[in-house]
Write a protein that holds these residues in place. Structure first.
Motif, PDB file in Angstrom:
ATOM      1  N   GLN A 369       0.830  -1.210   0.000  1.00 29.77           N
ATOM      2  CA  GLN A 369       0.000   0.000   0.000  1.00 29.77           C
ATOM      3  C   GLN A 369       0.861   1.256   0.000  1.00 29.77           C
ATOM      4  N   MET A 370       1.999   1.214   0.681  1.00 32.78           N
ATOM      5  CA  MET A 370       2.901   2.367   0.681  1.00 32.78           C
ATOM      6  C   MET A 370       3.463   2.622  -0.725  1.00 32.78           C
ATOM      7  N   LYS A 371       3.746   1.542  -1.438  1.00 31.09           N
ATOM      8  CA  LYS A 371       4.216   1.689  -2.819  1.00 31.09           C
ATOM      9  C   LYS A 371       3.122   2.313  -3.694  1.00 31.09           C
ATOM     10  N   THR A 372       1.879   1.912  -3.447  1.00 30.17           N
ATOM     11  CA  THR A 372       0.762   2.491  -4.204  1.00 30.17           C
ATOM     12  C   THR A 372       0.621   3.977  -3.896  1.00 30.17           C
ATOM     13  N   ALA A 373       0.743   4.338  -2.614  1.00 31.69           N
ATOM     14  CA  ALA A 373       0.665   5.751  -2.223  1.00 31.69           C
ATOM     15  C   ALA A 373       1.761   6.556  -2.905  1.00 31.69           C
ATOM     16  N   ASP A 374       2.938   5.969  -3.009  1.00 34.20           N
ATOM     17  CA  ASP A 374       4.050   6.656  -3.670  1.00 34.20           C
ATOM     18  C   ASP A 374       3.761   6.830  -5.162  1.00 34.20           C
ATOM     19  N   ARG A 375       3.123   5.820  -5.774  1.00 31.35           N
ATOM     20  CA  ARG A 375       2.774   5.925  -7.200  1.00 31.35           C
ATOM     21  C   ARG A 375       1.779   7.050  -7.450  1.00 31.35           C
ATOM     22  N   PHE A 376       0.908   7.308  -6.491  1.00 30.85           N
ATOM     23  CA  PHE A 376      -0.048   8.398  -6.595  1.00 30.85           C
ATOM     24  C   PHE A 376       0.535   9.737  -6.132  1.00 30.85           C
ATOM     25  N   HIS A 377       1.803   9.753  -5.763  1.00 30.51           N
ATOM     26  CA  HIS A 377       2.472  10.987  -5.308  1.00 30.51           C
ATOM     27  C   HIS A 377       1.738  11.616  -4.131  1.00 30.51           C
ATOM     28  N   ALA A 378       1.159  10.774  -3.281  1.00 30.50           N
ATOM     29  CA  ALA A 378       0.438  11.287  -2.114  1.00 30.50           C
ATOM     30  C   ALA A 378       1.450  11.777  -1.079  1.00 30.50           C
ATOM     31  N   PRO A 379       1.340  13.012  -0.629  1.00 32.31           N
ATOM     32  CA  PRO A 379       2.302  13.521   0.368  1.00 32.31           C
ATOM     33  C   PRO A 379       2.114  12.907   1.752  1.00 32.31           C
ATOM     34  N   TYR A 380       0.890  12.404   2.013  1.00 27.38           N
ATOM     35  CA  TYR A 380       0.594  11.839   3.328  1.00 27.38           C
ATOM     36  C   TYR A 380      -0.148  10.515   3.178  1.00 27.38           C
ATOM     37  N   VAL A 381       0.089   9.621   4.143  1.00 33.10           N
ATOM     38  CA  VAL A 381      -0.665   8.375   4.234  1.00 33.10           C
ATOM     39  C   VAL A 381      -1.259   8.287   5.632  1.00 33.10           C
ATOM     40  N   ALA A 382      -2.565   8.083   5.691  1.00 33.04           N
ATOM     41  CA  ALA A 382      -3.242   7.840   6.965  1.00 33.04           C
ATOM     42  C   ALA A 382      -3.384   6.342   7.137  1.00 33.04           C
ATOM     43  N   ILE A 383      -2.749   5.782   8.158  1.00 30.63           N
ATOM     44  CA  ILE A 383      -2.756   4.340   8.399  1.00 30.63           C
ATOM     45  C   ILE A 383      -3.796   4.024   9.466  1.00 30.63           C
ATOM     46  N   ILE A 384      -4.725   3.167   9.113  1.00 30.39           N
ATOM     47  CA  ILE A 384      -5.764   2.746  10.048  1.00 30.39           C
ATOM     48  C   ILE A 384      -5.637   1.243  10.228  1.00 30.39           C
ATOM     49  N   GLY A 385      -5.130   0.834  11.381  1.00 31.30           N
ATOM     50  CA  GLY A 385      -4.970  -0.582  11.707  1.00 31.30           C
ATOM     51  C   GLY A 385      -5.795  -0.957  12.918  1.00 31.30           C
ATOM     52  N   GLU A 386      -5.746  -2.228  13.254  1.00 28.16           N
ATOM     53  CA  GLU A 386      -6.522  -2.702  14.406  1.00 28.16           C
ATOM     54  C   GLU A 386      -6.046  -2.019  15.681  1.00 28.16           C
ATOM     55  N   GLY A 387      -4.721  -1.845  15.808  1.00 25.96           N
ATOM     56  CA  GLY A 387      -4.180  -1.196  16.997  1.00 25.96           C
ATOM     57  C   GLY A 387      -4.623   0.247  17.096  1.00 25.96           C
ATOM     58  N   GLU A 388      -4.608   0.958  15.957  1.00 27.42           N
ATOM     59  CA  GLU A 388      -5.055   2.350  15.948  1.00 27.42           C
ATOM     60  C   GLU A 388      -6.526   2.463  16.363  1.00 27.42           C
ATOM     61  N   LEU A 389      -7.329   1.516  15.857  1.00 29.78           N
ATOM     62  CA  LEU A 389      -8.758   1.571  16.199  1.00 29.78           C
ATOM     63  C   LEU A 389      -8.981   1.369  17.695  1.00 29.78           C
ATOM     64  N   ARG A 390      -8.218   0.415  18.293  1.00 30.32           N
ATOM     65  CA  ARG A 390      -8.378   0.177  19.725  1.00 30.32           C
ATOM     66  C   ARG A 390      -8.054   1.423  20.541  1.00 30.32           C
ATOM     67  N   GLU A 391      -7.071   2.207  20.052  1.00 30.08           N
ATOM     68  CA  GLU A 391      -6.638   3.399  20.791  1.00 30.08           C
ATOM     69  C   GLU A 391      -7.379   4.655  20.340  1.00 30.08           C
ATOM     70  N   GLY A 392      -8.248   4.531  19.308  1.00 25.98           N
ATOM     71  CA  GLY A 392      -8.971   5.697  18.800  1.00 25.98           C
ATOM     72  C   GLY A 392      -8.070   6.697  18.111  1.00 25.98           C
ATOM     73  N   MET A 393      -7.039   6.183  17.428  1.00 20.29           N
ATOM     74  CA  MET A 393      -6.052   7.053  16.793  1.00 20.29           C
ATOM     75  C   MET A 393      -5.875   6.671  15.315  1.00 20.29           C
ATOM     76  N   ILE A 394      -5.213   7.545  14.580  1.00 16.99           N
ATOM     77  CA  ILE A 394      -4.772   7.296  13.205  1.00 16.99           C
ATOM     78  C   ILE A 394      -3.278   7.610  13.152  1.00 16.99           C
ATOM     79  N   THR A 395      -2.517   6.774  12.452  1.00 21.60           N
ATOM     80  CA  THR A 395      -1.102   7.077  12.232  1.00 21.60           C
ATOM     81  C   THR A 395      -0.961   7.837  10.925  1.00 21.60           C
ATOM     82  N   LEU A 396      -0.386   9.022  10.978  1.00 21.60           N
ATOM     83  CA  LEU A 396      -0.199   9.843   9.775  1.00 21.60           C
ATOM     84  C   LEU A 396       1.273   9.877   9.419  1.00 21.60           C
ATOM     85  N   ARG A 397       1.599   9.379   8.225  1.00 24.46           N
ATOM     86  CA  ARG A 397       2.985   9.347   7.765  1.00 24.46           C
ATOM     87  C   ARG A 397       3.209  10.421   6.715  1.00 24.46           C
TER      88      ARG A 397
END
Length: 425
Positions: A369-397
């Motif tokens: 998915q990170m490679k796909t984000a790079d192909r789209f030249h996206a400056p940011y990626v919001a990562i939503i995983g099971e751990g993030e959901l449990r903590e009510g957070m989003i990881t922004l790269r």
């Protein structure tokens, strides 16, 4: 397996569409600044619109139109050019009865049957403008300057503007007679088409692409040599205005254009960078076309520019940026069960606020998915995983640096929207 596209037609794929969108955006800005409004006419018309408007002696009507009958037996023609349909619309809706001049533009597909080659298709696209109700030379100069301005905004180089005057009904007969007398002794050596043109419209011989006909017509009487005082003064004023605006041109006394309706000013823009089909656009004045189609005496002038030829010229001059794909503002990566509804809802909310958002649809690994984000030249990626959901957070790269931060899921929409707006500014 289906067969390919019909000969002389071409698919415009997403990578090429982006170049077309750039052209169309430039056209809209240009026309707004010059005071032209868009008109859209049907892609087919009653055949008489072109037979009466374009002219029976032109190659377009004689050889190139796509004519057919509908189920009601009506004779119809796919439009080979845009001026005659625009005049038909002017008359049908009585636009000439409102404020003058009427200044309109159009873009869209045209259809001509011919031998396909580089920059010349059977379905091609034109950008055209038309001005009705202004007979003076100032509008001639504006139309010509506007065409050159369009090319300059695209960065085109090595263009030459050819200019001529082909007279009016008052001075054309004398030139026609002189030209007929000049060509008559050579009639047997002309091509079959020009033999027919000789009596019907000898001016068309000067427009013939046959090399032998071009040789035989060298030294023929010119239109500028037979202009009446009104046409001569009009042409002198057009040149003076172009000089004042710094628009360079070359006088070409053989330029007659390929359509019967032209009068007075005629012009063509040529490029040395697209091979044999050197013309990338042209136009002229047609003061009697509205009358020929059954309307009142309303003067007109316009141009038609072939967009495929413009793009081909841009490509040959290295002006088309390498395709990097459409950029996304944000890519949302999913990792784990139960993340899809949250990711989809966030994407839709941000899209509705004007952001370009992409997310994973194929359940790929986070690395993929990170490679796909790079192909789209996206400056940011919001990562939503099971751990993030449990903590009510989003990881922004941040893709440029690899830095990551945690942001609360509650309020993520506003945070991400403000981040993108700040980056845009």
């Amino acid at each position: 397996m289906l067969t390919g596209a019909p000969r002389g037609t071409k698919d415009i794929l997403p990578a090429q569409s982006r170049h077309w969108q750039t052209l169309e955006d430039t056209i809209r800005r240009l026309c707004r600044e010059y005071g032209y409004e868009e008109i859209r006419t049907p892609v087919f018309e009653h055949s008489e619109v072109f037979h009466r408007g374009v002219g029976e002696t032109t190659d377009i009507v004689q050889k190139e139109t796509y004519d057919f009958q509908d189920r009601g037996g009506r004779d119809l023609t796919l439009r080979p050019e845009g001026t005659a349909p625009t005049v038909r619309a002017l008359l049908e809706h009585k636009l000439y009865a409102g404020p003058l001049p009427v200044k309109v533009y159009y873009t869209g597909p045209m259809f001509r049957f011919g031998r396909p080659q580089a920059g010349r298709l059977r379905q091609f696209h034109q950008f055209g403008i038309e001005v009705f109700g202004a007979a003076g030379p100032r509008v001639d100069a504006e139309v010509i300057a506007m065409a050159m301005d369009f090319y300059h905004r695209l960065g085109l180089k090595n263009l030459e503007l050819l200019l001529n005057s082909i007279g009016c009904p008052a001075c054309r007969p004398a030139h026609r007679e002189a030209l007929h007398q000049f060509l008559q002794p050579k009639a047997d050596e002309l091509c079959e088409d020009c033999k027919k043109r000789l009596d019907r419209n000898p001016l068309r011989v000067l427009d013939c692409k046959n090399e032998r006909c071009q040789e035989l017509s060298q030294g023929a009487p010119t239109t500028v040599g037979h202009l009446c005082d009104d046409c001569a003064n009009h042409f002198a004023d057009v040149k003076e205005l172009l000089d004042a605006a710094g628009v360079a041109y070359t006088l070409d006394d053989r330029l007659v254009r390929g359509l019967d309706y032209y009068t007075k000013t005629a012009f063509e823009i040529v490029s040395t960078d697209i091979g044999a089909q050197s013309s990338i656009g042209g136009g002229g004045r047609y003061d009697h076309l509205v009358e020929a189609l059954g309307g009142p005496a309303v003067p007109g002038i316009g141009f038609g520019l072939g967009l495929e030829r413009v793009l081909l010229t841009m490509e040959n001059q290295g002006l088309l940026a390498a395709d990097g794909g459409e950029q996304r503002d944000l890519f949302i990566a999913l990792a784990g069960e139960g993340t899809a509804p949250i990711a989809f809802g966030l994407a839709q909310t941000l899209r509705q606020r004007g952001l370009a958002v992409e997310l994973d649809y194929l359940e790929r690994s986070l690395k993929a998915q990170m490679k796909t984000a790079d192909r789209f030249h996206a400056p940011y990626v919001a990562i939503i995983g099971e751990g993030e959901l449990r903590e009510g957070m989003i990881t922004l790269r941040t893709m440029a640096t690899g830095e990551q931060q945690q942001i609360p899921l509650d309020g993520a929409t506003e945070f991400l929207y403000n981040l993108m707006a700040k980056r845009e500014n």
